[in-house]
Write a protein that holds these residues in place. Structure first.
Motif, short mmCIF file in Angstrom:
data_model
loop_
_atom_site.label_atom_id
_atom_site.label_comp_id
_atom_site.label_asym_id
_atom_site.label_seq_id
_atom_site.Cartn_x
_atom_site.Cartn_y
_atom_site.Cartn_z
N MET A 63 0.85 -1.17 0.00
CA MET A 63 0.00 0.00 0.00
C MET A 63 0.90 1.24 0.00
O MET A 63 1.90 1.29 0.69
CB MET A 63 -0.91 -0.01 1.24
CG MET A 63 -1.86 1.15 1.28
SD MET A 63 -2.91 1.28 2.75
CE MET A 63 -3.65 -0.30 2.87
N SER A 64 0.51 2.21 -0.76
CA SER A 64 1.27 3.45 -0.87
C SER A 64 1.32 4.18 0.47
O SER A 64 0.38 4.14 1.26
CB SER A 64 0.61 4.34 -1.92
OG SER A 64 1.08 5.65 -1.84
N ALA A 65 2.42 4.85 0.71
CA ALA A 65 2.57 5.61 1.96
C ALA A 65 1.54 6.74 2.02
O ALA A 65 1.04 7.07 3.10
CB ALA A 65 3.98 6.17 2.07
N ALA A 66 1.22 7.33 0.88
CA ALA A 66 0.23 8.41 0.86
C ALA A 66 -1.15 7.88 1.26
O ALA A 66 -1.88 8.56 1.99
CB ALA A 66 0.17 9.05 -0.53
N VAL A 67 -1.48 6.68 0.82
CA VAL A 67 -2.77 6.09 1.18
C VAL A 67 -2.80 5.76 2.67
O VAL A 67 -3.78 6.05 3.36
CB VAL A 67 -3.04 4.83 0.32
CG1 VAL A 67 -4.27 4.09 0.81
CG2 VAL A 67 -3.18 5.19 -1.14
N LYS A 68 -1.70 5.18 3.17
CA LYS A 68 -1.64 4.87 4.60
C LYS A 68 -1.77 6.13 5.44
O LYS A 68 -2.51 6.15 6.43
CB LYS A 68 -0.32 4.17 4.94
CG LYS A 68 -0.23 2.75 4.48
CD LYS A 68 0.96 2.03 5.09
CE LYS A 68 2.26 2.59 4.55
NZ LYS A 68 3.44 1.78 4.94
N TYR A 69 -1.06 7.18 5.06
CA TYR A 69 -1.11 8.43 5.82
C TYR A 69 -2.50 9.05 5.77
O TYR A 69 -3.03 9.50 6.79
CB TYR A 69 -0.06 9.41 5.29
CG TYR A 69 -0.04 10.71 6.04
CD1 TYR A 69 0.45 10.79 7.34
CD2 TYR A 69 -0.51 11.88 5.46
CE1 TYR A 69 0.47 11.97 8.03
CE2 TYR A 69 -0.49 13.08 6.14
CZ TYR A 69 0.01 13.12 7.43
OH TYR A 69 0.02 14.31 8.12
N THR A 70 -3.11 9.06 4.60
CA THR A 70 -4.45 9.62 4.46
C THR A 70 -5.47 8.85 5.29
O THR A 70 -6.29 9.44 5.99
CB THR A 70 -4.87 9.64 2.98
OG1 THR A 70 -3.91 10.40 2.23
CG2 THR A 70 -6.25 10.25 2.80
N LEU A 71 -5.40 7.53 5.22
CA LEU A 71 -6.31 6.71 6.02
C LEU A 71 -6.05 6.89 7.51
O LEU A 71 -7.00 6.89 8.32
CB LEU A 71 -6.20 5.24 5.63
CG LEU A 71 -6.73 4.87 4.25
CD1 LEU A 71 -6.45 3.41 3.93
CD2 LEU A 71 -8.20 5.19 4.12
N GLY A 72 -4.79 7.07 7.88
CA GLY A 72 -4.47 7.34 9.28
C GLY A 72 -5.05 8.66 9.75
O GLY A 72 -5.58 8.75 10.87
N ARG A 73 -4.97 9.69 8.91
CA ARG A 73 -5.54 10.99 9.29
C ARG A 73 -7.05 10.89 9.44
O ARG A 73 -7.63 11.43 10.39
CB ARG A 73 -5.22 12.05 8.21
CG ARG A 73 -3.80 12.53 8.14
CD ARG A 73 -3.42 13.45 9.27
NE ARG A 73 -4.27 14.57 9.47
CZ ARG A 73 -4.01 15.81 9.08
NH1 ARG A 73 -2.89 16.08 8.46
NH2 ARG A 73 -4.85 16.80 9.33
N ILE A 74 -7.70 10.21 8.50
CA ILE A 74 -9.15 10.05 8.57
C ILE A 74 -9.52 9.23 9.81
O ILE A 74 -10.47 9.56 10.52
CB ILE A 74 -9.69 9.39 7.28
CG1 ILE A 74 -9.54 10.36 6.10
CG2 ILE A 74 -11.14 8.98 7.44
CD1 ILE A 74 -9.80 9.73 4.75
N GLY A 75 -8.77 8.18 10.07
CA GLY A 75 -9.03 7.35 11.25
C GLY A 75 -8.90 8.13 12.54
O GLY A 75 -9.73 7.99 13.45
#
Length: 96
Positions: free
Chosen positions: A1-13
């Protein structure tokens, strides 16, 4: 998984977790959302540092690849690229 996707999902979470924590508090919903946004941003600064750094590295690497490719294309268009063994002379299209 892309780091950008992980970071974005982390922010939303984080935002969802903070909203859930503020839900039982008796205040206006818009104030809850604003507070959740502020608190989740502050928490992500500390909790998601690794993913943010990883995303920045991926973005820097992609920018470097684009820069190298752009330079390669510019040199090829200028006739400086001799990688294919050509002499730099372009074939002429003679119509008779």
């Amino acid at each position: 998984m892309s780091a950008a996707v992980k970071y974005t999902l982390g922010r939303i979470g984080l935002f969802v977790v903070v909203v859930a924590a503020l839900w039982p508090v008796d205040m206006d919903i818009f104030l809850k959302l604003i507070l959740a946004l502020l608190f989740s941003a502050a928490l992500s600064f500390f909790l998601l540092k690794g993913w943010r750094d990883e995303m920045a590295e991926e973005m820097a690497a992609a920018a470097e690849r684009r820069r190298v490719e752009k330079e390669r294309l510019r040199s090829a268009l200028a006739g400086d690229d001799q990688a294919d063994g050509a002499t730099g002379d372009r074939p002429t299209d003679e119509k008779g």
